[in-house]
Design an enzyme around this catalytic site. Structure first.
Site, PDB file in Angstrom:
ATOM      1  N   LYS A  85       0.844  -1.187   0.000  1.00  0.00           N
ATOM      2  CA  LYS A  85       0.000   0.000   0.000  1.00  0.00           C
ATOM      3  C   LYS A  85       0.880   1.237   0.000  1.00  0.00           C
ATOM      4  O   LYS A  85       2.018   1.114   0.459  1.00  0.00           O
ATOM      5  CB  LYS A  85      -0.967   0.027   1.182  1.00  0.00           C
ATOM      6  CG  LYS A  85      -0.358  -0.191   2.570  1.00  0.00           C
ATOM      7  CD  LYS A  85       0.767   0.636   3.087  1.00  0.00           C
ATOM      8  CE  LYS A  85       0.647   2.114   3.212  1.00  0.00           C
ATOM      9  NZ  LYS A  85       1.926   2.742   3.712  1.00  0.00           N
ATOM     10  N   TYR A 115      -4.460   4.079   6.199  1.00  0.00           N
ATOM     11  CA  TYR A 115      -4.934   3.066   7.149  1.00  0.00           C
ATOM     12  C   TYR A 115      -6.292   3.464   7.733  1.00  0.00           C
ATOM     13  O   TYR A 115      -7.174   2.621   7.913  1.00  0.00           O
ATOM     14  CB  TYR A 115      -3.928   2.872   8.294  1.00  0.00           C
ATOM     15  CG  TYR A 115      -2.666   2.159   7.870  1.00  0.00           C
ATOM     16  CD1 TYR A 115      -2.579   0.778   7.923  1.00  0.00           C
ATOM     17  CD2 TYR A 115      -1.571   2.872   7.404  1.00  0.00           C
ATOM     18  CE1 TYR A 115      -1.426   0.126   7.513  1.00  0.00           C
ATOM     19  CE2 TYR A 115      -0.419   2.229   7.004  1.00  0.00           C
ATOM     20  CZ  TYR A 115      -0.350   0.852   7.057  1.00  0.00           C
ATOM     21  OH  TYR A 115       0.785   0.202   6.648  1.00  0.00           O
TER      22      TYR A 115
HETATM   23  P1  NDP Z   1      12.416   2.126   2.054  1.00  0.00           P
HETATM   24  O1  NDP Z   1      12.833   3.445   1.553  1.00  0.00           O
HETATM   25  O2  NDP Z   1      12.940   1.683   3.360  1.00  0.00           O
HETATM   26  O3  NDP Z   1      12.775   0.998   0.982  1.00  0.00           O
HETATM   27  C1  NDP Z   1      12.442   1.107  -0.360  1.00  0.00           C
HETATM   28  C2  NDP Z   1      13.447   0.313  -1.186  1.00  0.00           C
HETATM   29  O4  NDP Z   1      13.086   0.457  -2.541  1.00  0.00           O
HETATM   30  C3  NDP Z   1      14.874   0.811  -1.099  1.00  0.00           C
HETATM   31  O5  NDP Z   1      15.585   0.280  -0.024  1.00  0.00           O
HETATM   32  C4  NDP Z   1      15.447   0.368  -2.420  1.00  0.00           C
HETATM   33  O6  NDP Z   1      15.803  -1.000  -2.304  1.00  0.00           O
HETATM   34  C5  NDP Z   1      14.252   0.424  -3.364  1.00  0.00           C
HETATM   35  N1  NDP Z   1      14.278   1.598  -4.240  1.00  0.00           N
HETATM   36  C6  NDP Z   1      14.354   1.536  -5.584  1.00  0.00           C
HETATM   37  N2  NDP Z   1      14.349   2.760  -6.115  1.00  0.00           N
HETATM   38  C7  NDP Z   1      14.312   3.633  -5.092  1.00  0.00           C
HETATM   39  C8  NDP Z   1      14.317   5.056  -5.024  1.00  0.00           C
HETATM   40  N3  NDP Z   1      14.318   5.823  -6.116  1.00  0.00           N
HETATM   41  N4  NDP Z   1      14.283   5.631  -3.808  1.00  0.00           N
HETATM   42  C9  NDP Z   1      14.246   4.870  -2.690  1.00  0.00           C
HETATM   43  N5  NDP Z   1      14.231   3.524  -2.704  1.00  0.00           N
HETATM   44  C10 NDP Z   1      14.272   2.893  -3.897  1.00  0.00           C
HETATM   45  O7  NDP Z   1      10.818   2.120   2.050  1.00  0.00           O
HETATM   46  P2  NDP Z   1       9.865   1.145   2.852  1.00  0.00           P
HETATM   47  O8  NDP Z   1      10.416  -0.211   2.849  1.00  0.00           O
HETATM   48  O9  NDP Z   1       9.534   1.748   4.154  1.00  0.00           O
HETATM   49  O10 NDP Z   1       8.524   1.231   1.961  1.00  0.00           O
HETATM   50  C11 NDP Z   1       8.379   0.520   0.753  1.00  0.00           C
HETATM   51  C12 NDP Z   1       6.891   0.359   0.432  1.00  0.00           C
HETATM   52  O11 NDP Z   1       6.274  -0.339   1.495  1.00  0.00           O
HETATM   53  C13 NDP Z   1       6.116   1.657   0.279  1.00  0.00           C
HETATM   54  O12 NDP Z   1       5.153   1.527  -0.715  1.00  0.00           O
HETATM   55  C14 NDP Z   1       5.434   1.842   1.625  1.00  0.00           C
HETATM   56  O13 NDP Z   1       4.230   2.577   1.551  1.00  0.00           O
HETATM   57  C15 NDP Z   1       5.162   0.395   2.000  1.00  0.00           C
HETATM   58  N6  NDP Z   1       5.108   0.217   3.459  1.00  0.00           N
HETATM   59  C16 NDP Z   1       4.096  -0.532   3.971  1.00  0.00           C
HETATM   60  C17 NDP Z   1       4.022  -0.780   5.324  1.00  0.00           C
HETATM   61  C18 NDP Z   1       2.975  -1.689   5.853  1.00  0.00           C
HETATM   62  O14 NDP Z   1       2.830  -1.757   7.068  1.00  0.00           O
HETATM   63  N7  NDP Z   1       2.252  -2.399   5.010  1.00  0.00           N
HETATM   64  C19 NDP Z   1       4.979  -0.176   6.262  1.00  0.00           C
HETATM   65  C20 NDP Z   1       6.062   0.525   5.612  1.00  0.00           C
HETATM   66  C21 NDP Z   1       6.097   0.723   4.256  1.00  0.00           C
HETATM   67  P3  NDP Z   1      17.164  -1.570  -2.907  1.00  0.00           P
HETATM   68  O15 NDP Z   1      18.262  -0.864  -2.184  1.00  0.00           O
HETATM   69  O16 NDP Z   1      17.093  -3.010  -2.609  1.00  0.00           O
HETATM   70  O17 NDP Z   1      17.137  -1.266  -4.383  1.00  0.00           O
END
Ligand code: NDP
Length: 417
Positions: A164, A249
């Site tokens: 989401k 949420y």
């Molecule tokens: P993060 O920023 O921690 O991680 C995102 C990952 O995406 C990065 O580590 C990177 O992985 C990859 N990535 C690729 N391109 C980009 C870019 N341009 N900028 C930043 N990151 C990039 O985010 P989250 O893990 O917190 O969130 C990811 C998704 O999960 C979102 O859609 C968020 O809304 C959702 N979410 C849902 C939650 C829930 O409870 N269901 C809670 C938290 C988030 P790599 O280094 O491996 O390429």
């Protein structure tokens, strides 16, 4: 509140919750397998009359038969919650990783026993098509990247679980649904709270009329944002500020708990001029949803306030609340009603579960048994339509009317824990 009453209410709710597991005409798919006879029996530890019955270790599906997942984007959520959750799942396993950081991915693959050959970059992502171990792709990327990776994943012939918010605009949500339909693969949006037992117990209470007609719903999901440079503070990647990230949420809960769709919305946002975190996105948003039954939901969300997470609904006969709500764990359910001329507050004891394991296992059962997910793309699309309407109202100062969704937004009820 007497302990006996708490225990009684726990048993009542727990058994009632279990009873909702059945899908219409199907029995509970999660319960059909693995077989009960696969459970390992251990000798009892406390075989005395003063102790309650002991739990047996529950059978889980053999590893070789579980549904294989590729995790896309190894950030905060993937590393802290999703990958560890495979340890608590019964039907799902992690078999591939997709990342822009090969070094990180290699370390994580070693930790989780994933083959090095099953590490992909964003460029080689489409080669997942040739990996038969991968049945589901789980998209955990910044919001505006979801659409393209869902479309590419569907073209690779894989089922999709997408975090989401589904995307950042209605057009992309529709594109994602259409790509998955064309490829004949399933699309599920990862609304973990819709698979969480306390939320499900509230849904059941509402459906059974235990609260009476719902009159009001209030919810808050707020937190303090840190680093102004993170993608969540960039409009192009996030699609908005607190509203699509944490406000969703509250919005989603108002819809799935009431079982209704709003017909009119009002929204207000605040974006400070002097805070580097909010040069592109709002800090605070309040919104009101009006539902056909007369229910009014008032929600607030923020990126600049101390963590605050709760929801509460008032019905003609009783109220129910989750406080805290929305977190990964530690949720607390309370409900109050008039019983024997006394106002009684009950705190049902419902065991908490790993919400990510729960949601992934739902997806896995849907894949194994060709069922529609409970939260398909249409559920994410509807939240996006309402999010857009809230922003429009905030901009114009007028309420925005909404037509009902073209299709039902939810599939059959999920299996219960
Ligand atoms: P993060 O920023 O921690 O991680 C995102 C990952 O995406 C990065 O580590 C990177 O992985 C990859 N990535 C690729 N391109 C980009 C870019 N341009 N900028 C930043 N990151 C990039 O985010 P989250 O893990 O917190 O969130 C990811 C998704 O999960 C979102 O859609 C968020 O809304 C959702 N979410 C849902 C939650 C829930 O409870 N269901 C809670 C938290 C988030 P790599 O280094 O491996 O390429």
């Amino acid at each position: 509140m007497a302990t006996a009453q708490t225990r009684r209410s726990f048993l009542k709710i727990a058994s009632a919750t279990l009873a909702t597991g059945a899908l219409p005409g199907q029995g509970n798919p999660a319960r059909q397998k693995p077989n009960a006879q696969d459970a390992v029996q251990l000798p009892p530890l406390h075989n005395v009359p003063t102790e309650g019955p002991e739990k047996s270790p529950s059978p889980t599906e053999p590893y070789s038969q579980r549904v294989g997942y590729a995790i896309v984007g190894l950030g905060d959520l993937a590393l802290k919650e999703i990958l560890p959750a495979f340890g608590a799942s019964k039907y799902s396993k992690a078999v591939a990783l997709v990342s822009g950081d090969k070094v990180k991915a290699t370390r994580i693959a070693a930790q989780y026993g994933i083959k090095e050959a099953s590490i992909y970059s964003y460029e080689s992502y489409d080669e997942l098509a040739k990996n038969p171990e991968v049945q589901v792709i789980y998209i955990v990327l910044p919001n505006s990247m979801h659409a393209d990776f869902v479309v590419r994943g569907a073209k690779a012939g894989k089922h999709i679980l997408c975090e989401k918010p589904m995307s950042t605009n209605v057009r992309d949500c529709e594109r994602m649904i259409s790509a998955c339909n064309q490829a004949n693969v399933k699309l599920m949006i990862a609304y973990r709270q819709q698979y969480e037992p306390m939320n499900r117990a509230i849904v059941k209470m509402v459906k059974e009329g235990k609260l009476g007609a719902l009159k009001s719903f209030v919810a808050t999901n707020a937190q303090n944002q840190g680093d102004p440079g993170q993608w969540r503070q960039k409009l192009a990647l996030a699609g908005g500020g607190c509203l699509p990230d944490v406000g969703v949420y509250c919005l989603n809960a108002a819809r799935f708990i009431s079982g209704e769709e709003p017909t009119e919305v009002w929204g207000t946002t605040y974006q400070p001029k002097d805070d580097p975190r909010f040069t592109e996105v709002e800090e605070t948003c309040s919104f009101t949803l009006k539902f056909p039954s007369g229910l009014i939901a008032s929600c607030s969300t923020g990126y600049g306030a101390h963590r605050s997470q709760f929801l509460r609904m008032e019905g003609e006969k009783a109220w129910a609340e989750l406080n805290p709500a929305f977190g990964y764990s530690g949720l607390k359910l309370r409900t109050a009603k008039l019983e024997d001329a006394q106002n009684v507050t009950i705190e049902p004891m419902i065991e908490s579960v790993d919400q990510f394991a729960q949601e992934m296992d739902h997806m896995s059962v849907c894949v194994q048994q060709n069922l529609q997910p409970h939260t398909p793309g249409e559920e994410g699309l509807q939240d996006q339509r309402i999010t857009d309407a809230i922003y429009k109202s905030a901009k114009t100062g007028n309420s925005v009317k909404l037509s009902p969704p073209a299709k039902p937004t939810r599939g059959p009820d999920p299996m219960e824990s």
